[in-house]
Enzyme design. Structure first.
Site, mmCIF file in Angstrom:
data_model
loop_
_atom_site.group_PDB
_atom_site.id
_atom_site.type_symbol
_atom_site.label_atom_id
_atom_site.label_comp_id
_atom_site.label_asym_id
_atom_site.label_seq_id
_atom_site.Cartn_x
_atom_site.Cartn_y
_atom_site.Cartn_z
ATOM 1 N N ARG A 78 -55.796 0.147 -12.744
ATOM 2 C CA ARG A 78 -55.858 -0.826 -11.665
ATOM 3 C C ARG A 78 -54.741 -1.826 -11.808
ATOM 4 O O ARG A 78 -54.397 -2.241 -12.920
ATOM 5 C CB ARG A 78 -57.194 -1.583 -11.697
ATOM 6 C CG ARG A 78 -58.383 -0.741 -11.292
ATOM 7 C CD ARG A 78 -59.578 -1.611 -10.938
ATOM 8 N NE ARG A 78 -59.955 -2.505 -12.034
ATOM 9 C CZ ARG A 78 -60.757 -3.543 -11.884
ATOM 10 N NH1 ARG A 78 -61.229 -3.858 -10.688
ATOM 11 N NH2 ARG A 78 -61.071 -4.290 -12.913
ATOM 12 N N SER A 147 -56.998 -0.279 -23.160
ATOM 13 C CA SER A 147 -58.181 0.003 -23.978
ATOM 14 C C SER A 147 -58.033 1.283 -24.802
ATOM 15 O O SER A 147 -58.769 2.253 -24.634
ATOM 16 C CB SER A 147 -59.424 0.030 -23.101
ATOM 17 O OG SER A 147 -59.588 -1.240 -22.488
ATOM 18 N N ASP A 200 -60.630 -4.198 -23.313
ATOM 19 C CA ASP A 200 -61.657 -4.575 -22.322
ATOM 20 C C ASP A 200 -62.653 -5.622 -22.852
ATOM 21 O O ASP A 200 -63.132 -6.461 -22.083
ATOM 22 C CB ASP A 200 -62.393 -3.329 -21.796
ATOM 23 C CG ASP A 200 -62.940 -2.439 -22.901
ATOM 24 O OD1 ASP A 200 -62.698 -2.732 -24.100
ATOM 25 O OD2 ASP A 200 -63.602 -1.444 -22.577
HETATM 26 MG MG MG Z 1 -65.470 -0.183 -19.060
#
Ligand code: MG
Ligand code: ADP
Length: 463
Positions: A78, A147, A200
């Site tokens: 994103r 992440s 994250d």
């Molecule tokens: Mg997640």
């Protein structure tokens, strides 16, 4: 009949071995606290890596201006644009776009992947509307949520330890991922500076703190599980750098890798671990997170089928397929409120191709789901209590009403309500009424994307 009695004996033995009486949970919480100390004392001092995030400055609400974020952690990534209005202004505007990564780029070259990302970012920047441009003479700034396991070297740099989740690009391993992104942005002619590199968990903590100054930790309960929290810099013996001005440092616990002799592990957990992609690792994660709960249920059902002919004379073939029973299926069965447990019946039929199950059998299966979810939820609560104890917030001092808020994210917590309800009641049970009145679990849905933009703001070069 003898078969039914044998099947129930297997279920009862499993239940007993999954037991989490309050005394045991207290031991697990204490073990978590001990391991936190050990992981902070020295590199490699504990199964808990207790990684230093270099985030020493969480969002305060004063953040002002235009910031970008990039969230890469799976097949989708994103790009996010946030306009922050400073004190009382809040998030004035938030826009994002989701882009899927073409599979061939996940196993190609580093330059090809980062060129693709930088190009998508440049295209997104080109859509900046009225009032959404950086101030004249100022460079755009970005928070990068990445992440994958990274050895961080500063707030805005870190070397990739290894790819996971289907990515495999040899020439990125060992490289600074911010350097890779920055070079790609230069190649596509995008003038932007990466101000923060986070995962994250840290993003969720930052996003949570922005809305609530009492947020002191973040926990992810999704496919996997992890936690991050705010530590006093002086309580980190392995940190040899300068003490940050704030006196604080966010620690990425990587708590999925926690293990302790006090954890109630069964033969099913041991087999699952041995047959997994990462044997011996992520033991805590393997008994509490969404990737594994349904699989544990399947393993117990298989044993009941094989050793007690629970489903009749033949073992249903589908029941032998690892990971066929996903945690959302388990959750749907567990929440079945119908008098004939028809959701349980239809899941067994649709997923495992088992038809003609009696009500008695369905009830036993709901009970099995309950045993597995309850153990996971109660151990998650014990883990949180470990953090609260480490911070000395497990007692009410002088009638003080200091709130401790834990920002929570992840599909398991969000969608499995028997799990989240059990976790919260266990927290009360462990801490007592008075203390637990001051502990709040706050669902912080997708806080990690905006969290990275906020960290770019609080670590801006213009402050
Ligand atoms: Mg997640
Ligand atoms: P991720 O952890 O991969 O970033 P999420 O936070 O969205 O993604 O969590 C997804 C996970 O949440 C799934 O893998 C599943 O284990 C769990 N989950 C999703 N929906 C449900 C549900 N209805 N009941 C129980 N668990 C669920």
């Amino acid at each position: 009949s003898g078969r039914w009695a044998r099947a129930m004996a297997i279920l009862r033995e499993f239940e007993e071995n999954c037991g989490t009486p309050i005394g045991k949970l207290g031991q697990v919480a204490d073990a978590m606290t001990v391991e936190m100390h050990a992981g902070l004392a020295s590199e490699g001092g504990s199964k808990l890596k207790m990684l230093i995030s270099y985030v020493d400055n969480l969002p305060s609400g004063e953040e002002n201006g235009l910031f970008y974020a990039l969230d890469l952690g799976g097949t989708n990534f994103r790009v996010i644009r946030v306009l922050l209005g400073g004190r009382d202004g809040g998030v004035v505007k938030q826009e994002f776009e989701e882009v899927s990564i073409p599979p061939h780029l996940m196993t190609g070259s580093s330059d090809a992947l980062f060129d693709f990302i930088a190009t998508a970012l440049a295209n997104f920047v080109a859509t900046e509307g009225e009032g959404l441009h950086p101030s004249p003479g100022k460079q755009r700034e970005l928070g990068f949520t990445f992440s994958f396991p990274v050895r961080q070297t500063s707030i805005s740099s870190g070397n990739l330890i290894k790819w996971t989740k289907g990515f495999s690009i040899d020439d990125t391993v060992g490289e600074d991922v911010v350097g890779e992104l920055t070079k790609a942005m230069e190649r596509v002619g995008l003038d932007m500076r990466v101000s923060a590199l986070v995962n994250d968990t840290i993003g969720t903590l930052a996003g949570g703190r922005y809305y609530n100054p009492d947020v002191i930790a973040a926990v992810i309960l999704g496919t996997g599980t992890n936690a991050a929290y705010v530590e006093r810099a002086q309580a980190i013996p392995k940190w040899h750098g300068l003490l940050p001005k704030s006196g604080e440092m966010v620690i990425n616990m990587e708590w999925g890798n926690f293990r302790s002799s006090h954890l109630p592990l069964t033969e099913y957990d041991q087999d699952l671990d041995v047959e997994s992609l990462n044997p011996g690792e992520q033991i805590f994660e393997k008994i509490i997170s969404g990737m594994y709960l349904g699989e544990i249920v399947r393993r117990v059902l298989l044993k009941m089928a094989e050793e007690a002919a629970f489903f009749g004379d033949t073992v249903p073939p589908k029941l032998k397929i690892p990971f066929i029973l996903r945690t959302p299926h388990m959750s749907a069965m567990h929440h079945d409120e119908s008098s004939d447990l028809r959701v349980v019946g239809s899941k067994l039929k649709d997923i495992l191709e088992i038809s003609h199950t009696s009500l008695k059998m369905r009830k036993a299966i709901v009970e099995l789901c309950d045993i597995v979810a309850t153990r996971g939820a109660r151990l998650s609560a014990a883990g949180i209590v470990g953090i609260i104890k480490k911070l000395g917030r497990d007692a009410v001092k002088d009638g003080e009403k200091q709130k401790s808020v834990i920002a929570m994210d992840g599909g398991l917590y969000e969608h499995y309500s028997k799990f989240s309800t059990c976790m919260e009641s266990t927290l009360k049970e462990l801490l007592g009424e008075e203390v637990s009145d001051n502990i709040v679990i706050k669902l912080s849905n997708d806080g990690s994307g905006i969290g990275a933009a906020l960290l770019a703001a609080s670590h801006s070069q213009y402050l």
